[in-house]
Every structure is written in C-alpha cells, then in structure tokens.
Motif scaffolding. Sequence first.
Motif, mmCIF file in Angstrom:
data_model
loop_
_atom_site.group_PDB
_atom_site.id
_atom_site.type_symbol
_atom_site.label_atom_id
_atom_site.label_comp_id
_atom_site.label_asym_id
_atom_site.label_seq_id
_atom_site.Cartn_x
_atom_site.Cartn_y
_atom_site.Cartn_z
ATOM 1 N N PRO A 33 43.581 -70.611 -89.228
ATOM 2 C CA PRO A 33 43.928 -71.744 -90.090
ATOM 3 C C PRO A 33 45.331 -72.289 -89.810
ATOM 4 O O PRO A 33 45.553 -73.496 -89.907
ATOM 5 C CB PRO A 33 43.837 -71.168 -91.503
ATOM 6 N N ALA A 34 46.258 -71.415 -89.423
ATOM 7 C CA ALA A 34 47.603 -71.886 -89.097
ATOM 8 C C ALA A 34 47.556 -72.797 -87.869
ATOM 9 O O ALA A 34 48.218 -73.842 -87.829
ATOM 10 C CB ALA A 34 48.537 -70.702 -88.850
ATOM 11 N N LEU A 35 46.770 -72.420 -86.872
ATOM 12 C CA LEU A 35 46.614 -73.256 -85.680
ATOM 13 C C LEU A 35 45.984 -74.598 -86.030
ATOM 14 O O LEU A 35 46.422 -75.642 -85.543
ATOM 15 C CB LEU A 35 45.728 -72.547 -84.654
ATOM 16 N N VAL A 36 44.959 -74.574 -86.849
ATOM 17 C CA VAL A 36 44.296 -75.817 -87.252
ATOM 18 C C VAL A 36 45.277 -76.713 -88.006
ATOM 19 O O VAL A 36 45.326 -77.923 -87.776
ATOM 20 C CB VAL A 36 43.031 -75.521 -88.090
ATOM 21 N N LEU A 37 46.072 -76.121 -88.879
ATOM 22 C CA LEU A 37 47.069 -76.906 -89.619
ATOM 23 C C LEU A 37 48.064 -77.552 -88.660
ATOM 24 O O LEU A 37 48.412 -78.721 -88.807
ATOM 25 C CB LEU A 37 47.789 -76.033 -90.645
ATOM 26 N N VAL A 38 48.513 -76.800 -87.665
ATOM 27 C CA VAL A 38 49.439 -77.357 -86.672
ATOM 28 C C VAL A 38 48.778 -78.519 -85.939
ATOM 29 O O VAL A 38 49.397 -79.569 -85.732
ATOM 30 C CB VAL A 38 49.895 -76.265 -85.680
ATOM 31 N N ALA A 39 47.523 -78.366 -85.571
ATOM 32 C CA ALA A 39 46.816 -79.442 -84.874
ATOM 33 C C ALA A 39 46.670 -80.667 -85.761
ATOM 34 O O ALA A 39 46.816 -81.804 -85.295
ATOM 35 C CB ALA A 39 45.449 -78.951 -84.404
ATOM 36 N N ILE A 40 46.407 -80.466 -87.037
ATOM 37 C CA ILE A 40 46.265 -81.593 -87.966
ATOM 38 C C ILE A 40 47.602 -82.311 -88.135
ATOM 39 O O ILE A 40 47.665 -83.548 -88.086
ATOM 40 C CB ILE A 40 45.690 -81.118 -89.312
ATOM 41 N N GLY A 75 50.739 -96.971 -77.196
ATOM 42 C CA GLY A 75 50.573 -96.747 -78.633
ATOM 43 C C GLY A 75 49.120 -96.548 -79.022
ATOM 44 O O GLY A 75 48.789 -95.655 -79.810
ATOM 45 N N VAL A 76 48.232 -97.368 -78.463
ATOM 46 C CA VAL A 76 46.805 -97.227 -78.753
ATOM 47 C C VAL A 76 46.300 -95.875 -78.255
ATOM 48 O O VAL A 76 45.575 -95.163 -78.967
ATOM 49 C CB VAL A 76 46.000 -98.392 -78.130
ATOM 50 N N LEU A 77 46.690 -95.499 -77.036
ATOM 51 C CA LEU A 77 46.251 -94.213 -76.476
ATOM 52 C C LEU A 77 46.781 -93.033 -77.291
ATOM 53 O O LEU A 77 46.049 -92.062 -77.545
ATOM 54 C CB LEU A 77 46.686 -94.082 -75.017
ATOM 55 N N VAL A 78 48.034 -93.115 -77.712
ATOM 56 C CA VAL A 78 48.621 -92.039 -78.524
ATOM 57 C C VAL A 78 47.889 -91.939 -79.862
ATOM 58 O O VAL A 78 47.560 -90.842 -80.328
ATOM 59 C CB VAL A 78 50.138 -92.269 -78.719
ATOM 60 N N ALA A 79 47.603 -93.073 -80.485
ATOM 61 C CA ALA A 79 46.886 -93.059 -81.763
ATOM 62 C C ALA A 79 45.476 -92.500 -81.595
ATOM 63 O O ALA A 79 44.998 -91.732 -82.444
ATOM 64 C CB ALA A 79 46.835 -94.472 -82.357
ATOM 65 N N ILE A 80 44.804 -92.847 -80.504
ATOM 66 C CA ILE A 80 43.469 -92.294 -80.238
ATOM 67 C C ILE A 80 43.560 -90.777 -80.064
ATOM 68 O O ILE A 80 42.730 -90.030 -80.585
ATOM 69 C CB ILE A 80 42.819 -92.963 -79.008
ATOM 70 N N GLY A 81 44.577 -90.317 -79.333
ATOM 71 C CA GLY A 81 44.785 -88.868 -79.186
ATOM 72 C C GLY A 81 44.985 -88.205 -80.541
ATOM 73 O O GLY A 81 44.465 -87.108 -80.795
ATOM 74 N N GLY A 82 45.720 -88.848 -81.424
ATOM 75 C CA GLY A 82 45.913 -88.320 -82.776
ATOM 76 C C GLY A 82 44.618 -88.260 -83.550
ATOM 77 O O GLY A 82 44.354 -87.286 -84.272
ATOM 78 N N LEU A 83 43.791 -89.284 -83.410
ATOM 79 C CA LEU A 83 42.496 -89.280 -84.098
ATOM 80 C C LEU A 83 41.604 -88.152 -83.586
ATOM 81 O O LEU A 83 40.892 -87.517 -84.357
ATOM 82 C CB LEU A 83 41.802 -90.630 -83.938
ATOM 83 N N VAL A 84 41.654 -87.907 -82.272
ATOM 84 C CA VAL A 84 40.888 -86.789 -81.708
ATOM 85 C C VAL A 84 41.356 -85.479 -82.334
ATOM 86 O O VAL A 84 40.544 -84.624 -82.707
ATOM 87 C CB VAL A 84 41.015 -86.742 -80.171
ATOM 88 N N ASP A 88 38.705 -83.258 -84.563
ATOM 89 C CA ASP A 88 38.366 -81.916 -84.085
ATOM 90 C C ASP A 88 39.643 -81.184 -83.711
ATOM 91 O O ASP A 88 40.032 -81.164 -82.540
ATOM 92 C CB ASP A 88 37.420 -81.998 -82.883
ATOM 93 N N PRO A 89 40.322 -80.585 -84.697
ATOM 94 C CA PRO A 89 41.619 -79.956 -84.425
ATOM 95 C C PRO A 89 41.577 -78.856 -83.372
ATOM 96 O O PRO A 89 42.579 -78.587 -82.719
ATOM 97 C CB PRO A 89 42.037 -79.380 -85.779
ATOM 98 N N ALA A 90 40.427 -78.241 -83.165
ATOM 99 C CA ALA A 90 40.345 -77.160 -82.175
ATOM 100 C C ALA A 90 40.399 -77.701 -80.745
ATOM 101 O O ALA A 90 40.862 -77.016 -79.841
ATOM 102 C CB ALA A 90 39.076 -76.350 -82.387
ATOM 103 N N ALA A 91 39.931 -78.920 -80.542
ATOM 104 C CA ALA A 91 39.850 -79.484 -79.185
ATOM 105 C C ALA A 91 41.205 -79.537 -78.485
ATOM 106 O O ALA A 91 41.338 -79.029 -77.365
ATOM 107 C CB ALA A 91 39.193 -80.853 -79.209
ATOM 108 N N PRO A 92 42.237 -80.136 -79.095
ATOM 109 C CA PRO A 92 43.514 -80.188 -78.368
ATOM 110 C C PRO A 92 44.122 -78.800 -78.166
ATOM 111 O O PRO A 92 44.806 -78.566 -77.170
ATOM 112 C CB PRO A 92 44.407 -81.064 -79.241
ATOM 113 N N LEU A 93 43.862 -77.895 -79.080
ATOM 114 C CA LEU A 93 44.387 -76.538 -78.924
ATOM 115 C C LEU A 93 43.725 -75.846 -77.743
ATOM 116 O O LEU A 93 44.392 -75.167 -76.957
ATOM 117 C CB LEU A 93 44.165 -75.737 -80.208
#
Length: 179
Positions: A33-40, A75-84, A88-93
């Motif tokens: 959960p700590a990892l997920v929180l960091v990703a969020i 900016g659009v690409l960064v925002a899309i990365g944030g939405l990803v 799904d917070p596990a994906a970037p991790l």
Amino acid sequence: MDSRAVRSFRVFVIVTAAVAIVLGVIAIVWPRPALVLVAIVFGVYLVVAGVLRVVAALNGRGAVGTWRWVSGVVGVLVAIGGLVCLLDPAAPLLVLAILAGFGFVVEGVAAVVGAVVGHPGSSRAPALVSGVLSVLGGVAVLVLPGLALTVFVVVAGIVLILVGIAALLLHPARAATRR
C-alpha cells in the motif's frame, strides 16, 4: 545562536524525526500500500505538472512558438503519464523495477567484459565478482519485480526509522536552549 532559534530547530528535528519513524514503520508494515500511495501521489503530481505546462504553453504569447508547441506536447504527454499512474498505480512501479533490473544486467555484463578483457586501473577478480552479482541481481529483479519493489520499500522504511532515531539522539541538548 539565540535560544528561540535553538528551540525552533529542536522542534523541527523532533517533528521530522517522528515523521520519519512513523513513515518507516508504515513502509515496513504495509509495503505494497505504501508503494501504491507513492504511485498515486506521483500520478497526481504528473497530471498537475502536465496541465500547468499546457496552460503555460497556451498563455505564453510572447514566447517563441517552437517552445510553446514543444511545451504543450510535453505537457500533454506528462499528464497522460500521470493518468496512467492513477488508473493503474502498479504499472509505473513495475516499469521502474524492470528498468532497474535491465540496468543491473547491462552494467553487470559490462563489468564482466571489462574483467575478461582487462580494464585499466581495476583488478579483474573484483570486477568479475561485481559483474556476476549485478547480472544475478538484475535477473532477480526482472523475474520478481514486485518482490524487488517490496524489498526496496522495507529497506527504505528501515532507513527512515534509523534516520529518525539518529536525529532524535543527536538533536541539540535542552541545555542549549537556556543560553
């Protein structure tokens, strides 16, 4: 240093040490959960940063057109990365763990090659051992990225607790505030 400054510093040290210890315990007790929180939190940051970059690009009338265009696209690409990250917070991790594992493997192979062909200024045996360990560690991370992330969070939690305890043990003595 005047006594108010020392008291303020003492409070700062005590509060930051307590926060480090609490966050360390949370990371050890609930690593996933700590990892997920960091990703969020990271995802929210990326969305906000991306949107602000697009707004800056749209409002930057005096700026060079190329900068505005590039800034808006980024900016659009960064925002899309944030939405990803938020969807799904596990994906970037997992991507981060896989990139780290790949980096360990590549670095290990380079060290082994350097040990075999002879790298100037280094001993072959330590370079070979280091390279093999790096490859093995990288493969372990690639095979079990979730476990690698959990181990990382637990180790980070232990470090936070130790840093917090050290800060409490080393904070200015109360007698220093009376001078």
